[in-house]
Design an enzyme around this catalytic site. Structure first.
Site, short mmCIF file in Angstrom:
data_model
loop_
_atom_site.label_atom_id
_atom_site.label_comp_id
_atom_site.label_asym_id
_atom_site.label_seq_id
_atom_site.Cartn_x
_atom_site.Cartn_y
_atom_site.Cartn_z
N CYS A 104 0.82 -1.22 0.00
CA CYS A 104 0.00 0.00 0.00
C CYS A 104 0.85 1.27 0.00
O CYS A 104 0.41 2.32 -0.46
CB CYS A 104 -0.94 0.00 1.20
SG CYS A 104 -1.99 -1.45 1.24
N HIS A 265 -3.93 6.95 0.86
CA HIS A 265 -4.10 5.63 0.24
C HIS A 265 -5.53 5.17 0.54
O HIS A 265 -5.98 5.26 1.69
CB HIS A 265 -3.07 4.66 0.82
CG HIS A 265 -3.47 3.23 0.66
ND1 HIS A 265 -3.80 2.70 -0.57
CD2 HIS A 265 -3.64 2.22 1.56
CE1 HIS A 265 -4.15 1.43 -0.41
NE2 HIS A 265 -4.06 1.11 0.87
N ASN A 295 -9.98 -0.96 -2.84
CA ASN A 295 -8.59 -0.69 -2.47
C ASN A 295 -7.70 -1.24 -3.58
O ASN A 295 -7.66 -2.45 -3.80
CB ASN A 295 -8.31 -1.38 -1.12
CG ASN A 295 -6.90 -1.21 -0.61
OD1 ASN A 295 -5.96 -1.06 -1.40
ND2 ASN A 295 -6.73 -1.26 0.69
N1 ACO Z 1 -19.42 -9.97 4.38
C1 ACO Z 1 -20.16 -10.31 5.44
N2 ACO Z 1 -19.64 -10.64 6.64
C2 ACO Z 1 -18.30 -10.59 6.76
C3 ACO Z 1 -17.46 -10.23 5.69
C4 ACO Z 1 -18.08 -9.92 4.46
N3 ACO Z 1 -17.37 -9.55 3.39
N4 ACO Z 1 -16.19 -10.27 6.11
C5 ACO Z 1 -16.21 -10.63 7.40
N5 ACO Z 1 -17.48 -10.84 7.80
C6 ACO Z 1 -17.96 -11.24 9.11
C7 ACO Z 1 -16.98 -12.10 9.83
O1 ACO Z 1 -17.09 -13.44 9.45
C8 ACO Z 1 -17.35 -11.87 11.26
O2 ACO Z 1 -18.47 -12.65 11.56
P1 ACO Z 1 -18.63 -13.31 13.03
O3 ACO Z 1 -18.70 -12.15 13.96
O4 ACO Z 1 -19.89 -14.06 12.89
O5 ACO Z 1 -17.41 -14.14 13.21
C9 ACO Z 1 -17.80 -10.41 11.27
O6 ACO Z 1 -18.12 -10.08 9.91
C10 ACO Z 1 -16.73 -9.48 11.78
O7 ACO Z 1 -15.49 -9.85 11.14
P2 ACO Z 1 -14.18 -9.03 11.25
O8 ACO Z 1 -13.14 -9.56 10.34
O9 ACO Z 1 -13.85 -8.85 12.71
O10 ACO Z 1 -14.73 -7.72 10.63
P3 ACO Z 1 -14.47 -6.26 11.03
O11 ACO Z 1 -15.66 -5.72 11.68
O12 ACO Z 1 -13.15 -6.07 11.69
O13 ACO Z 1 -14.36 -5.63 9.60
C11 ACO Z 1 -12.68 -4.98 8.09
C12 ACO Z 1 -13.43 -6.12 8.67
C13 ACO Z 1 -13.63 -4.13 7.26
C14 ACO Z 1 -11.58 -5.50 7.18
C15 ACO Z 1 -12.11 -4.15 9.25
O14 ACO Z 1 -11.37 -4.94 10.12
C16 ACO Z 1 -11.26 -3.05 8.79
O15 ACO Z 1 -11.75 -2.04 8.36
N6 ACO Z 1 -9.93 -3.24 8.89
C17 ACO Z 1 -8.98 -2.31 8.43
C18 ACO Z 1 -8.12 -3.01 7.48
C19 ACO Z 1 -8.30 -2.58 6.09
O16 ACO Z 1 -9.03 -1.71 5.74
N7 ACO Z 1 -7.56 -3.20 5.25
C20 ACO Z 1 -7.55 -2.81 3.92
C21 ACO Z 1 -6.38 -3.33 3.29
S1 ACO Z 1 -4.94 -2.98 4.12
C22 ACO Z 1 -4.49 -1.46 3.75
O17 ACO Z 1 -4.73 -0.99 2.68
C23 ACO Z 1 -3.81 -0.73 4.78
#
Ligand code: ACO
Length: 338
Positions: A104, A265, A295
């Site tokens: 990234c 980014h 992304n």
């Molecule tokens: N659709 C539906 N449900 C989903 C999905 C999806 N695509 N993905 C995960 N879930 C579910 C999981 O299975 C989990 O279910 P459970 O509670 O029954 O186990 C629930 O949603 C929560 O999962 P988490 O992985 O903990 O989801 P979170 O709320 O943390 O959101 C996300 C995930 C959006 C990636 C978040 O962690 C985030 O914003 N992280 C920042 C990282 C990021 O943006 N990375 C981008 C790339 S890296 C970069 O560019 C820096």
């Protein structure tokens, strides 16, 4: 910039995995992304299309380019890098071609390298490209949905040239912290053989030497896809984005109110909004287009820069801040006087 014509809306992903438009928009802000054609459109070809636009707008020709820097985590070949494929396709001279592997932060690392070569007088027209074809390397089952819904394909490029002393790239700032290298990573194929983290990365128990790099077992166990601890990435990103933006401002004796446009980014809209709030920037000071493209990693900043410029949001003399955070972890910023 160049993005593939194929638009993939959140609802289009339902045929591969259990997810929903609502979940994706609420957590990431993404509405749709682009996927490259299965055949005939690669990371390098998208980079080449973006490069053609950048070269034309810079008023030079491919023959004038004296150095190529190509940032990507999704190269056409494991080796050689995309830079030489671009050099060949664009019939450039036998110039240097450097590939940057900083995910990234890749575009900002590449920009910083180019900036140093321009400032020393070594080169006069450097092509810097960020391009990704994520759609080929993601787990499109429900198992991989936390990662696969986020990423899209595309490319962006700029031409760097010498400028007058009070305009151009004022400074760049690069950082890393390898402590969290495995938190956002694609481990295989690779040469690690579980050296860094015992057992969890791949099943090498019964593998002979010819299967250590890439094996059927890795494919069967879905060990060939990116892994991400989303919450851990979020936590670190919202700390390091503001830090590196403030570092750039302080270095130049400037304040957040001096920023005309922050182009972060495009990791996740929630991260951008958090950073905006923390730095007390108004809506007109922050540019986001992740809603349309997802992304695109090394491509996200040059794509956003291009769109913001085309929309008339960047004018001569404006202070533009670019900032990135991602896998490594690595993070970076650049302050530009347009
Ligand atoms: N659709 C539906 N449900 C989903 C999905 C999806 N695509 N993905 C995960 N879930 C579910 C999981 O299975 C989990 O279910 P459970 O509670 O029954 O186990 C629930 O949603 C929560 O999962 P988490 O992985 O903990 O989801 P979170 O709320 O943390 O959101 C996300 C995930 C959006 C990636 C978040 O962690 C985030 O914003 N992280 C920042 C990282 C990021 O943006 N990375 C981008 C790339 S890296 C970069 O560019 C820096």
């Amino acid at each position: 910039m160049y993005v593939p014509a194929n638009i993939v809306a959140n609802n289009d992903l339902l045929k591969y995995m259990e997810t929903s438009d609502e979940w994706i928009q609420e957590r990431t802000g993404i509405k749709e992304r682009r996927y490259a054609q299965r055949i005939g459109e690669t990371t390098a070809t998208m980079g080449i299309e973006a490069a053609k636009v950048a070269i034309e707008r810079a008023g030079v020709s491919a023959q004038d380019i004296d150095f190529i820097i190509f940032a990507t985590l999704s190269p056409d070949y494991y080796f050689p890098g995309c830079g030489v494929l671009l050099q060949r396709a664009m019939k450039m001279k036998e110039i240097g071609a450097l590939d940057v592997r900083n995910q990234c932060s890749g575009f900002l690392y590449a920009l910083s390298v180019g900036d140093q070569f321009i400032k020393t007088g070594m080169y006069k027209n450097i092509l810097v490209v960020g391009a990704e074809r994520h759609s080929f390397g993601l787990d499109f089952t429900t198992r991989g949905r936390n990662v696969s819904v986020i990423f899209g394909d595309g490319a962006g490029a700029v031409v760097l040239q010498p400028s007058s002393s009070n305009s151009g790239i004022l400074s760049t700032h690069l950082h890393s912290d390898g402590e969290s290298a495995e938190i956002l990573a694609m481990y295989n194929p690779g040469t690690h053989a579980n050296y860094w983290v015992d057992q969890s990365l791949a099943d090498f128990d019964k593998a002979d030497i010819g299967q250590m790099f890439f094996s059927h077992s890795m494919i069967e166990k879905a060990q060939v896809f990116p892994n991400m601890d989303g919450p851990a990435v979020f936590k670190k990103a919202v700390e390091k984005f503001p830090e590196v933006i403030l570092e750039a401002l302080q270095t130049n004796g400037l304040q957040t109110s001096d920023i005309k446009l922050l182009i972060p980014h495009q990791a996740n809209l929630r991260i951008s909004q958090f950073v905006q709030k923390k730095l007390r920037l108004n809506d007109n000071q922050v540019y986001n287009n992740i809603q349309k493209y997802g992304n695109t990693t090394a491509a996200s900043i040059p794509i956003a820069l291009c769109e913001a410029w085309e929309e008339g949001k960047i004018k001569e003399g404006d202070l533009i801040c670019l900032a990135a955070f991602g896998s490594g972890f690595t993070w970076a910023s650049a302050l530009l006087k347009w």
